[in-house]
Design a protein around this motif. Structure first.
Motif, short mmCIF file in Angstrom:
data_model
loop_
_atom_site.label_atom_id
_atom_site.label_comp_id
_atom_site.label_asym_id
_atom_site.label_seq_id
_atom_site.Cartn_x
_atom_site.Cartn_y
_atom_site.Cartn_z
N PRO A 91 0.80 -1.23 0.00
CA PRO A 91 0.00 0.00 0.00
C PRO A 91 0.83 1.28 0.00
O PRO A 91 0.30 2.35 -0.32
CB PRO A 91 -0.82 -0.12 1.29
N ASN A 92 2.12 1.17 0.35
CA ASN A 92 2.99 2.35 0.29
C ASN A 92 3.52 2.61 -1.12
O ASN A 92 4.41 3.42 -1.33
CB ASN A 92 4.15 2.21 1.27
N SER A 93 2.98 1.85 -2.10
CA SER A 93 3.28 1.98 -3.52
C SER A 93 4.61 1.34 -3.93
O SER A 93 5.05 1.51 -5.07
CB SER A 93 3.28 3.45 -3.97
N ARG A 94 5.24 0.60 -3.05
CA ARG A 94 6.43 -0.13 -3.44
C ARG A 94 6.02 -1.45 -4.07
O ARG A 94 5.14 -2.15 -3.56
CB ARG A 94 7.33 -0.40 -2.24
N GLY A 95 6.63 -1.79 -5.18
CA GLY A 95 6.27 -3.03 -5.86
C GLY A 95 7.46 -3.63 -6.57
O GLY A 95 8.48 -2.98 -6.80
N ILE A 96 7.31 -4.91 -6.93
CA ILE A 96 8.35 -5.60 -7.68
C ILE A 96 7.69 -6.62 -8.59
O ILE A 96 6.71 -7.27 -8.22
CB ILE A 96 9.36 -6.28 -6.74
N ALA A 97 8.22 -6.72 -9.82
CA ALA A 97 7.73 -7.68 -10.81
C ALA A 97 8.87 -8.65 -11.11
O ALA A 97 9.93 -8.23 -11.60
CB ALA A 97 7.29 -6.96 -12.08
N LEU A 98 8.66 -9.93 -10.81
CA LEU A 98 9.69 -10.93 -11.01
C LEU A 98 9.53 -11.63 -12.35
O LEU A 98 8.41 -11.94 -12.76
CB LEU A 98 9.65 -11.97 -9.89
N LYS A 99 10.65 -11.87 -13.00
CA LYS A 99 10.64 -12.59 -14.27
C LYS A 99 10.52 -14.10 -14.01
O LYS A 99 10.76 -14.59 -12.91
CB LYS A 99 11.91 -12.30 -15.05
N GLN A 100 10.15 -14.85 -15.07
CA GLN A 100 10.13 -16.30 -14.99
C GLN A 100 11.55 -16.79 -15.25
O GLN A 100 11.89 -17.33 -16.30
CB GLN A 100 9.16 -16.91 -16.00
N SER A 101 12.40 -16.61 -14.25
CA SER A 101 13.81 -16.95 -14.39
C SER A 101 14.44 -16.97 -13.01
O SER A 101 14.36 -15.97 -12.28
CB SER A 101 14.52 -15.93 -15.29
N ILE A 102 15.10 -18.06 -12.66
CA ILE A 102 15.80 -18.14 -11.38
C ILE A 102 16.93 -17.12 -11.34
O ILE A 102 17.10 -16.40 -10.34
CB ILE A 102 16.35 -19.56 -11.15
N LEU A 103 17.72 -17.02 -12.41
CA LEU A 103 18.86 -16.11 -12.44
C LEU A 103 18.41 -14.66 -12.34
O LEU A 103 18.95 -13.90 -11.52
CB LEU A 103 19.66 -16.33 -13.72
N ALA A 104 17.43 -14.27 -13.15
CA ALA A 104 16.97 -12.88 -13.12
C ALA A 104 16.36 -12.52 -11.77
O ALA A 104 16.58 -11.43 -11.25
CB ALA A 104 15.96 -12.64 -14.25
N SER A 105 15.59 -13.45 -11.19
CA SER A 105 14.97 -13.19 -9.89
C SER A 105 16.03 -13.08 -8.80
O SER A 105 15.91 -12.27 -7.87
CB SER A 105 13.97 -14.29 -9.56
N ALA A 106 17.09 -13.90 -8.89
CA ALA A 106 18.17 -13.82 -7.91
C ALA A 106 18.82 -12.44 -7.94
O ALA A 106 19.15 -11.87 -6.88
CB ALA A 106 19.20 -14.91 -8.19
N LEU A 107 19.01 -11.90 -9.12
CA LEU A 107 19.58 -10.55 -9.23
C LEU A 107 18.65 -9.51 -8.63
O LEU A 107 19.11 -8.52 -8.03
CB LEU A 107 19.87 -10.24 -10.70
N GLN A 108 17.34 -9.71 -8.78
CA GLN A 108 16.38 -8.78 -8.17
C GLN A 108 16.42 -8.87 -6.65
O GLN A 108 16.31 -7.86 -5.96
CB GLN A 108 14.98 -9.07 -8.70
N PHE A 109 16.59 -10.07 -6.11
CA PHE A 109 16.76 -10.22 -4.67
C PHE A 109 18.06 -9.58 -4.20
O PHE A 109 18.13 -9.01 -3.11
CB PHE A 109 16.70 -11.70 -4.26
N ASP A 110 19.10 -9.66 -5.01
CA ASP A 110 20.37 -8.98 -4.68
C ASP A 110 20.14 -7.49 -4.49
O ASP A 110 20.73 -6.86 -3.60
CB ASP A 110 21.39 -9.20 -5.80
N ALA A 111 19.28 -6.93 -5.35
CA ALA A 111 19.02 -5.49 -5.28
C ALA A 111 18.19 -5.12 -4.06
O ALA A 111 18.27 -3.99 -3.56
CB ALA A 111 18.32 -5.03 -6.56
N ILE A 112 17.38 -6.08 -3.56
CA ILE A 112 16.57 -5.80 -2.36
C ILE A 112 17.46 -5.73 -1.14
O ILE A 112 17.36 -4.79 -0.32
CB ILE A 112 15.50 -6.89 -2.19
N ALA A 113 18.32 -6.72 -0.96
CA ALA A 113 19.22 -6.77 0.19
C ALA A 113 20.41 -7.67 -0.16
O ALA A 113 20.22 -8.69 -0.82
CB ALA A 113 18.51 -7.30 1.44
N PRO A 114 21.62 -7.31 0.26
CA PRO A 114 22.81 -8.07 -0.13
C PRO A 114 22.73 -9.56 0.18
O PRO A 114 23.19 -10.38 -0.61
CB PRO A 114 23.93 -7.39 0.66
#
Length: 534
Positions: free
Chosen positions: A98-121
């Motif tokens: 509700p604070n307008s933060r969002g994330i869209a994950l790709k159908q890919s383990i590698l791409a999603s892992a990189l997105q998790f990297d960006a969330i927190a180390p």
């Protein structure tokens, strides 16, 4: 028409497990008859034009488990031959707050892992460990347990193989970790509250919550499977699966009858020699030469369809527990939603929640009979994959809630008046739908102005449409450890376990049986294989 006046197998109910079982048996040369009490077959697969030009999947919409099931691997050529088509997306799932933060994950383990990297180390590393464990290290054991008869020889071979590989300590560690709660696992492994909120709602998709035993395994398994395999839909609506399976059944000499409620299974003999030779349905006797297969709840099977039930079986069936109620909301829009995070427009299924803790709180509120203050929303966008479901420029939102009480005691916010009898009615249903619509406004500015139509189904409505959804439980029984794997629906010394009943040729399939809900058709597949060997 039937190839025989007396089919070898009668199947009660026409959900996906029934249709899979019947289609496989028909392909393998057995004569089958499917009897359905409702006007249309399909169970929890139901497609309707709720508003002119808009095609909605009323119940289920997504089929990742079916596409990865052993049943589909066998049926795939026949299904494709009759024109069944699944549509995939480059995206898998996402989260919006509700604070307008969002994330869209790709159908890919590698791409999603990189997105998790960006969330927190540390979260990218935790995601990699999780997917490695679920989809590789433990995959043979997990999917072996879910995909076989839990009392069959194959399970013994699997456990022996895993014992040789892991040792007794490794097996003990696996089963111990399988009972862990999602909250405990996520607080240990994930650094960011946003990452926990992203995965936590997936625990709801088998009726558990983040504080329930076994929820870590279920949450990680469903999330990893969705990231790896996506959220496919059926072109034209889920009803196409039903039509395709029915076509296969009929092409091979089988038959499916609707408006035919089975009232009783006819048996003869006693003890281990007791067997069924048919059913009474709609005032008529239908004979079965080999077996009767029932896609019903334990209470229906042992409290209604069969008689002379052993006391222990009757008691265990009566003790079988159902989970929280579900609710479906369908919105027809005249334009695509203006998400606060624009990339979410491309995502098949998005969860809306403030945090993992809010998911836990909503589950607790519902478990205690209260309408949750801030319910978790599973927001599906089938038109992302299948534009033919809406007029040009139109859009559909498929919204599912899994944190609602079947019996009402109150409203957590004190805003909705609860009937004295505690039962859902139209007033409560629409008040909850209004709350959901307001909640969607926080992440889709101007949402209400784009609505062409809205249709809501309360827990009571779900049960009225499908009697297996007791109390509106979309999973036909809670998947807690005491009702899962070897113990679903229950174990009994009277010979009733997994899909076998105390009657030698009466079998039990469906979401109330192993391996539980999910529209994979696995219980139907397992029983079809067992009957084909006879």
């Amino acid at each position: 028409m039937m190839s025989s006046a007396k089919p070898q197998v009668i199947i009660v109910g026409s959900g996906i497990n029934s249709l899979v079982c019947a289609a496989l048996l028909a392909i393998w040369g057995r004569s089958v008859l499917v009897l359905e009490r409702n006007a249309i077959p399909g169970g929890c697969i139901r497609t309707e034009e709720l508003f002119p030009g808009y095609t909605h999947d009323v119940f289920s919409c997504w089929y990742p488990l079916f596409l990865n099931s052993p049943a589909y691997q066998v049926l795939k050529p026949a299904l494709e031959k009759v024109g069944l088509e699944f549509i995939h997306s480059d995206y898998s799932t996402g989260l919006v707050q509700p604070n307008s933060r969002g994330i869209a994950l790709k159908q890919s383990i590698l791409a999603s892992a990189l997105q998790f990297d960006a969330i927190a180390p540390k979260d990218g590393a935790a995601f990699r460990r999780m997917t490695q464990q679920i989809l590789h290290d433990d995959a043979a054991l997990i999917f072996g347990l879910l995909g076989q008869n839990p009392y069959g020889f194959g399970i013994l071979k699997l456990l022996f193989s895993e014992w040789r590989k892991r040792g007794i300590g490794g097996l003990t560690e696996f089963f111990g970790n399988s009972l862990e709660t999602f909250r405990r696992w996520s607080e240990r492994e994930l650094q960011s509250e946003f990452s926990r909120a992203l995965i936590a709602p997936w625990t709801l998709h088998t009726g558990l919550g983040p504080d329930d035993a076994g929820s870590a395994l279920i949450g990680k398994l469903t999330f990893a499977a969705v990231i790896a395999g996506g959220m496919p839909v059926v072109k034209g609506g889920g009803i196409r699966i039903v039509e395709a399976l029915q076509a296969i059944i009929e092409q091979h000499g089988g038959q499916l009858l609707t408006h035919t409620q089975v009232d009783r299974i006819i048996t003869q003999g006693h003890g281990k020699k007791r067997c069924a030779f048919g059913v009474i349905a709609a005032g008529r006797v239908y004979h079965a030469r080999d077996a009767v297969v029932c896609n019903v709840t334990p209470q229906q099977l042992y409290g209604h369809l069969l008689n002379d039930i052993p006391d222990t079986v009757r008691q265990r069936a009566q003790s079988y527990r159902y989970g929280r109620g579900g609710m479906q909301l369908h919105f027809a829009l005249n334009t695509p939603p203006s998400w606060c995070e624009p990339e979410l427009r491309h995502v098949p299924l998005i969860h809306l929640t403030e945090s993992m803790e809010q998911v836990c709180l909503s589950v607790t509120q519902a478990n205690n009979g209260y309408l949750p203050s801030h319910p978790t929303l599973a927001i599906g966008q089938p038109t992302v994959l299948d534009a033919s479901r809406a007029p040009e420029g139109g859009w559909i939102l498929w919204v599912q809630m899994q944190e609602l009480p079947g019996y009402l005691k109150g409203d957590a916010l004190g805003e909705i008046s609860i009937p004295a009898d505690g039962k859902w009615n139209e007033t409560v249903r629409e008040a909850v739908a209004d709350r959901v619509q307001s909640r969607l406004e926080t992440v889709i500015p101007g949402f209400s102005s784009s609505i062409v139509g809205r249709k809501a189904y309360s827990p009571a409505d779900l049960q009225a449409l499908n009697c297996n959804l007791v109390g509106g439980d979309p999973y036909s029984g809670i998947c807690s450890p005491d009702q899962f794997f070897w113990l679903r629906p229950f174990a009994s010394s009277q010979g009733t376990q997994a899909h076998q009943t105390f009657v030698s040729n009466v079998f039990h399939i469906g979401a109330s049986t192993h391996p539980g809900p999910g529209l994979a058709g696995t219980s139907g597949y397992l029983v079809a294989r067992q009957l084909a060997r006879r």
